[in-house]
Design an enzyme around this catalytic site. Sequence first.
Site, short mmCIF file in Angstrom:
data_model
loop_
_atom_site.label_atom_id
_atom_site.label_comp_id
_atom_site.label_asym_id
_atom_site.label_seq_id
_atom_site.Cartn_x
_atom_site.Cartn_y
_atom_site.Cartn_z
CD GLU A 1 91.14 16.82 73.76
OE1 GLU A 1 92.29 17.30 73.66
OE2 GLU A 1 90.49 16.87 74.82
CB CYS B 1 94.52 22.55 78.67
SG CYS B 1 95.47 21.36 79.61
CB CYS C 1 98.33 23.39 80.95
SG CYS C 1 96.66 24.02 81.18
P1 NDP Z 1 96.56 8.67 75.81
O1 NDP Z 1 97.18 7.88 76.90
O2 NDP Z 1 95.30 9.36 76.05
O3 NDP Z 1 96.34 7.76 74.54
C1 NDP Z 1 97.39 7.05 73.97
C2 NDP Z 1 96.83 6.31 72.76
O4 NDP Z 1 97.91 5.72 72.05
C3 NDP Z 1 95.87 5.21 73.13
O5 NDP Z 1 94.86 5.17 72.17
C4 NDP Z 1 96.74 3.96 73.07
O6 NDP Z 1 96.02 2.82 72.72
C5 NDP Z 1 97.69 4.31 71.94
N1 NDP Z 1 98.99 3.67 72.06
C6 NDP Z 1 99.78 3.57 73.14
N2 NDP Z 1 100.92 2.92 72.85
C7 NDP Z 1 100.85 2.60 71.54
C8 NDP Z 1 101.72 1.93 70.64
N3 NDP Z 1 102.88 1.44 71.04
N4 NDP Z 1 101.32 1.78 69.36
C9 NDP Z 1 100.14 2.27 68.95
N5 NDP Z 1 99.27 2.93 69.75
C10 NDP Z 1 99.62 3.08 71.03
O7 NDP Z 1 97.74 9.64 75.36
P2 NDP Z 1 97.72 11.00 74.55
O8 NDP Z 1 99.05 11.07 73.91
O9 NDP Z 1 96.50 11.12 73.72
O10 NDP Z 1 97.63 12.08 75.70
C11 NDP Z 1 98.57 12.06 76.78
C12 NDP Z 1 97.91 12.47 78.05
O11 NDP Z 1 97.68 13.85 78.06
C13 NDP Z 1 96.55 11.84 78.29
O12 NDP Z 1 96.65 10.59 78.88
C14 NDP Z 1 95.87 12.85 79.18
O13 NDP Z 1 96.16 12.55 80.51
C15 NDP Z 1 96.52 14.16 78.77
N6 NDP Z 1 95.58 14.93 77.93
C16 NDP Z 1 94.40 15.34 78.45
C17 NDP Z 1 93.50 16.05 77.70
C18 NDP Z 1 92.21 16.49 78.31
O14 NDP Z 1 92.09 16.48 79.52
N7 NDP Z 1 91.21 16.86 77.51
C19 NDP Z 1 93.78 16.41 76.32
C20 NDP Z 1 95.04 15.91 75.84
C21 NDP Z 1 95.90 15.20 76.62
P3 NDP Z 1 95.37 1.86 73.83
O15 NDP Z 1 94.20 2.62 74.37
O16 NDP Z 1 95.01 0.66 73.05
O17 NDP Z 1 96.41 1.62 74.86
#
Ligand code: NDP
Length: 448
Positions: A180, A46, A41
């Site tokens: 983001e 963050c 974070c």
């Molecule tokens: P997220 O879980 O937010 O998003 C993952 C993305 O990757 C989704 O769009 C998903 O698609 C896609 N995906 C998952 N598996 C595959 C695959 N095998 N092939 C292709 N695409 C895939 O993860 P992030 O990495 O963006 O962030 C991780 C976590 O960190 C978040 O869940 C959040 O909790 C936290 N975070 C919070 C923030 C905030 O509060 N502002 C900012 C950044 C991170 P689909 O939706 O179709 O499954």
Amino acid sequence: MQQYDLIVIGAGSGGVRTARQAAAKGWRVAIAEERFAGGTCVNVGCVPKKLMSYAAGFPHLFELSKGFGWSWAQSPSLDWATLKRNRDEEIARLQAIYRRLLDNSGVHWFEGHASLESAHSVGVGETILSADRILIATGSSAWLPDIPGKEHLAISDVLFELPSLPKRVVVWGGGYIATEFASILNGLGSDVTIVHRGPHVLNRFDQESAQHLHDSLKQQGIRMCMEATIASVSQLANGYQVTLGDGETIAADIVFCAIGRIANTHSLGLDKLGITLDAHGNIVVNQASQTSVPSIYALGDVTGGAQLTPVALREGMNLIDQWFNDGRKPLPLDLIPNAVFSHPCYASVGLSEEAAREQHTEVLVFRSRFEPMDHSLGDFPDKVFIKLLVDARTDRLLGAHMIGEGAAEVIQGVAMAMACGATKSALDATLGIHPTVAEEWVTLREPS
Ligand code: NDP
């Protein structure tokens, strides 16, 4: 062997909070960390991201200001080196504060990789520590899929190391980080393409709201390659070639991979103790944050719940209550407000319309799309979008979604109302503050 009441592995948000609070209650506490105080974070998540998001918001403000009579002799330009230096100094300052807070509360700091030796002992390098309780708060890391050219994929941490603004950026994913990062880099001046497997970004959010944000990002010039995947990445003389599943190629200076994160459980010695993991590799915990070994607890990202700082903090405080306050009920974690810090920002609390309709028989949907007042002296297509979901039988608010600058600040207030069990009638009885964007929440009259 040094003896403690509590050993915490991982000095991120949840680990530091729990360690400090336990020490303040009189426990002897040790914390082990192999990377940096403050965790993801503060250092690569963050905080630096939000600073970058502020930086990316200025070009829009420069445009807005013209309608209010402002002009300047030269176009504003970004000095990346200044942004990076100031941001890095601020992160270093916060990191030092985290260390100081721990030291001042009497927590013993051990630097290095920690692993479990037994149900009551932890090794950090050559040092063995023992304790009545051990807390694992090691967080998560970006997941990289096995594709040809995997070694060319950049994880989100890399954004904060870049020596200059990349010109051509591909972002893989459609979740928090991808949305983001794409918005930040587009705002700062990169040419950005999002490659995502879904029909629009933020598939797991309220669909109508996600589509609104998607359209806005597209309208701002981000290229949206939807229902697509990256098949391979190869290095070129200057940059990379990204090949999509359908054979299309895209040239890029950097390819960010943001398709989810995995729990940091590597080399923690979990298998030695038979600590149960779920199918995704997250540590399984019970309601009391206890793993399958009763003296070992875990919280935050490593347990696979919502990967958000306030959630890890709450889990830590619930542990403190459990350990020291003799049975006080844990505070709830069923209403998690959140924000995607894109431009515009998308913030929400409670259920999406899809989830609300699944869980409730009669759902009223109130929505409004309107031009914010600061846009009224110029020509800007972006509209603020707000959407409120109400249980028709009880009048209780089920979910609130907002897209617009400042949405996160507004939704924090709506989240407070929802935590108090607010009804639509209570919103109707609330006077607005005029003229504001936020007053729209108390003037929603007819469901649509
Ligand atoms: P997220 O879980 O937010 O998003 C993952 C993305 O990757 C989704 O769009 C998903 O698609 C896609 N995906 C998952 N598996 C595959 C695959 N095998 N092939 C292709 N695409 C895939 O993860 P992030 O990495 O963006 O962030 C991780 C976590 O960190 C978040 O869940 C959040 O909790 C936290 N975070 C919070 C923030 C905030 O509060 N502002 C900012 C950044 C991170 P689909 O939706 O179709 O499954």
